[in-house]
Design a protein around this motif. Structure first.
Motif, short mmCIF file in Angstrom:
data_model
loop_
_atom_site.label_atom_id
_atom_site.label_comp_id
_atom_site.label_asym_id
_atom_site.label_seq_id
_atom_site.Cartn_x
_atom_site.Cartn_y
_atom_site.Cartn_z
N SER A 75 -4.68 -3.89 6.06
CA SER A 75 -5.61 -4.97 5.76
C SER A 75 -6.83 -4.83 6.67
CB SER A 75 -4.92 -6.32 6.00
OG SER A 75 -5.84 -7.37 5.90
N ARG A 76 -8.01 -5.14 6.13
CA ARG A 76 -9.23 -5.07 6.94
C ARG A 76 -10.21 -6.14 6.45
NH1 ARG A 76 -9.01 -0.91 3.31
NH2 ARG A 76 -10.90 -0.50 2.06
N VAL A 77 -11.27 -6.29 7.15
CA VAL A 77 -12.23 -7.36 6.83
C VAL A 77 -12.75 -7.21 5.40
CG1 VAL A 77 -14.46 -8.38 7.41
CG2 VAL A 77 -12.90 -7.68 9.23
N SER A 78 -13.04 -5.98 5.00
CA SER A 78 -13.62 -5.76 3.66
C SER A 78 -12.57 -5.81 2.55
CB SER A 78 -14.34 -4.41 3.61
OG SER A 78 -13.44 -3.36 3.94
N ALA A 79 -11.29 -5.76 2.91
CA ALA A 79 -10.21 -5.82 1.91
C ALA A 79 -8.98 -6.40 2.59
CB ALA A 79 -9.92 -4.44 1.34
N LEU A 80 -8.94 -7.75 2.62
CA LEU A 80 -7.86 -8.42 3.35
C LEU A 80 -6.48 -8.10 2.75
CD1 LEU A 80 -9.39 -11.92 4.14
CD2 LEU A 80 -8.99 -10.03 5.71
N LYS A 81 -6.43 -7.85 1.43
CA LYS A 81 -5.16 -7.46 0.78
C LYS A 81 -5.17 -5.94 0.63
CE LYS A 81 -1.55 -8.34 -2.19
NZ LYS A 81 -0.29 -8.68 -1.58
N GLY A 82 -4.41 -5.27 1.45
CA GLY A 82 -4.37 -3.81 1.40
C GLY A 82 -3.79 -3.30 0.08
N SER A 83 -4.28 -2.16 -0.38
CA SER A 83 -3.80 -1.61 -1.65
C SER A 83 -2.42 -0.95 -1.46
CB SER A 83 -4.79 -0.59 -2.21
OG SER A 83 -5.02 0.44 -1.27
N LYS A 84 -1.67 -0.90 -2.56
CA LYS A 84 -0.33 -0.31 -2.54
C LYS A 84 -0.41 1.20 -2.34
CE LYS A 84 3.90 -0.09 -5.40
NZ LYS A 84 4.09 1.34 -5.51
N GLY A 85 0.59 1.76 -1.64
CA GLY A 85 0.64 3.21 -1.44
C GLY A 85 0.92 3.94 -2.75
N LYS A 86 0.61 5.23 -2.79
CA LYS A 86 0.79 6.02 -4.00
C LYS A 86 2.27 6.31 -4.23
CE LYS A 86 -0.80 10.24 -6.27
NZ LYS A 86 -1.57 11.49 -6.14
N ASP A 87 2.71 6.05 -5.49
CA ASP A 87 4.10 6.36 -5.84
C ASP A 87 4.31 7.87 -5.87
OD1 ASP A 87 4.65 3.69 -6.08
OD2 ASP A 87 4.75 3.67 -8.27
N CYS A 88 5.54 8.27 -5.69
CA CYS A 88 5.91 9.69 -5.76
C CYS A 88 6.91 9.87 -6.90
CB CYS A 88 6.54 10.12 -4.43
SG CYS A 88 7.18 11.80 -4.42
N GLU A 89 6.69 10.88 -7.74
CA GLU A 89 7.59 11.15 -8.86
C GLU A 89 8.36 12.45 -8.64
OE1 GLU A 89 5.62 11.07 -12.62
OE2 GLU A 89 5.33 8.89 -12.59
N VAL A 90 9.65 12.40 -8.90
CA VAL A 90 10.49 13.59 -8.86
C VAL A 90 10.72 14.01 -10.32
CG1 VAL A 90 12.70 14.57 -8.15
CG2 VAL A 90 11.68 12.68 -6.82
N PRO A 91 10.12 15.13 -10.77
CA PRO A 91 10.30 15.55 -12.16
C PRO A 91 11.69 16.13 -12.37
CG PRO A 91 9.00 17.18 -10.97
CD PRO A 91 9.27 16.07 -10.01
N ALA A 92 12.41 15.62 -13.36
CA ALA A 92 13.79 16.06 -13.58
C ALA A 92 14.04 16.31 -15.06
CB ALA A 92 14.76 15.00 -13.05
#
Length: 369
Positions: A75-92
């Motif tokens: 979280s920061r002044v310019s974006a108090l709600k931090g964005s979600k981290g990138k999902d990781c996919e396991v190809p199966a």
């Protein structure tokens, strides 16, 4: 036991059917205490079914077998709600069962783009965590492949399963006149004139004691769990694995195969079963077939010849019994027709059951009003 009325239808090390991998969800982002800002949640790790993917390809592409999702943004002044981290996919591959370290099933991938969440990302820092982020979930999982096919071929080594697969489909399995030619599952498709396709899995030959994992029995028996129909393939002249093992007639082969399936998992016996009696081009094949049909019609008259432990609790009831020769082509078209007929009947049953369930739900919902 019925006969169909229509005309009669490398190494193991190179084949990977299970893989253990490490997964970790992303850590959450830091909160912003002064302004009450919340950090972003960490990314999640998903196992996703991809077309034409194999476990061997997965292992080669990701030799470390580690899959870690991205962390959430602070979280920061310019974006108090931090964005979600990138999902990781396991190809199966399609046909995967996913379990955790304790053997608990997390889910199955039965069709392309099916997905299973295996490691959740950590929460971002917020008021009730004193604005400190949480770490993502760590989990070691196991990907277990069970072949998905309409029909699974079952038989002892050298019964002619690979020859049959090449006869009925476009598959080109290794075929030779000795036991254990097939050391890993082979898949083929039967193509019909109306463009209907039926998938067939040729599984490595079983041996007596397969249910106790002899001859890697469990590795191969498990693939039968994901087939809709079983096709027993027996040699009309009988079978002997080696000079030190007993000779088994075609009837004994059927009894022993039935017992192996029963001891491994009784549910396998609920599947529709066809019987292909192979090598009808051999001398005296017709005489032996006549004897086999007599034994199958009245098995109780012959079971006293077996040791008690070899006798199945429940005799298998074949929907169709089809004499064939993979050498001359005798009975191959009839077998293909019988396979299709049996699967069409199963589809009709499933559709009727689904329709009845929908009707019942509709009636129940009407009662509410």
């Amino acid at each position: 036991m019925v006969r169909c009325g229509c005309a009669l239808l490398r190494k193991y090390g190179n084949f990977i059917d299970n893989l253990r991998i490490f997964t970790k969800g992303g850590s959450g982002g830091m909160g912003y205490p002064r302004l009450g800002g919340e950090g972003g949640r960490g990314g999640d790790v998903w196992v996703v079914a991809k077309k034409n993917m194999t476990l061997k390809q997965l292992k080669n592409k990701y030799p470390q077998k580690r899959f870690v999702a991205g962390g959430g943004a602070n979280s920061r002044v310019s974006a108090l709600k931090g964005s979600k981290g990138k999902d990781c996919e396991v190809p199966a591959p399609v046909g995967i069962s996913v379990t955790d370290e304790n053997g608990q099933v997390l889910g199955e991938l039965n069709k392309e783009e099916d997905r299973i969440l295996v490691a959740k990302g950590g929460l971002g820092g917020k008021l009730h965590t004193n604005f400190l982020p949480l770490k993502g979930q760590k989990r070691v999982i196991r990907l277990d492949l069970k072949v998905i096919a309409d029909v699974g071929l079952v038989g002892f080594p050298n019964a002619g399963k690979s020859s049959l697969l090449s006869r009925v489909s476009h598959a080109t399995p290794v075929v030779a006149d000795y036991a254990f030619t097939t050391l890993s599952p082979e898949l083929g498709k039967i193509m019909y004139n109306d463009f209907k396709q039926i998938s067939v899995a040729d599984l490595p030959g079983l041996i007596e004691g397969a249910h106790m994992n002899k001859g890697m029995g469990h590795k191969f028996l498990k693939h039968l769990e994901r087939t809709r129909q079983l096709l027993f393939v027996v040699d009309i002249s009988g079978f002997q694995l080696s000079s030190v093992t007993p000779y088994r007639t075609a009837f004994e082969s059927i009894i022993l195969l039935t017992k192996e399936l029963e001891l491994y998992k009784e549910e396998l016996q609920t599947k529709p079963v066809l019987l292909a009696v192979n090598k009808m081009d051999l001398p005296d094949a017709q005489v032996k077939l006549h004897e086999l049909m007599k034994q199958l019609q009245h098995p109780e008259d012959f079971l006293h010849l077996f040791e008690t432990k070899m006798i199945p609790e429940k005799a298998v009831e074949f929907q169709n019994i089809i004499p064939i020769s993979t050498v001359t082509g005798e009975g191959i078209e009839e077998l293909k027709n019988c396979i299709r007929k049996a699967l069409d009947e199963e589809d009709d049953k499933e559709n009727a059951a689904h329709h009845s369930k929908q009707l019942l739900n509709l009636q129940n919902s009407s009662l509410v009003f």
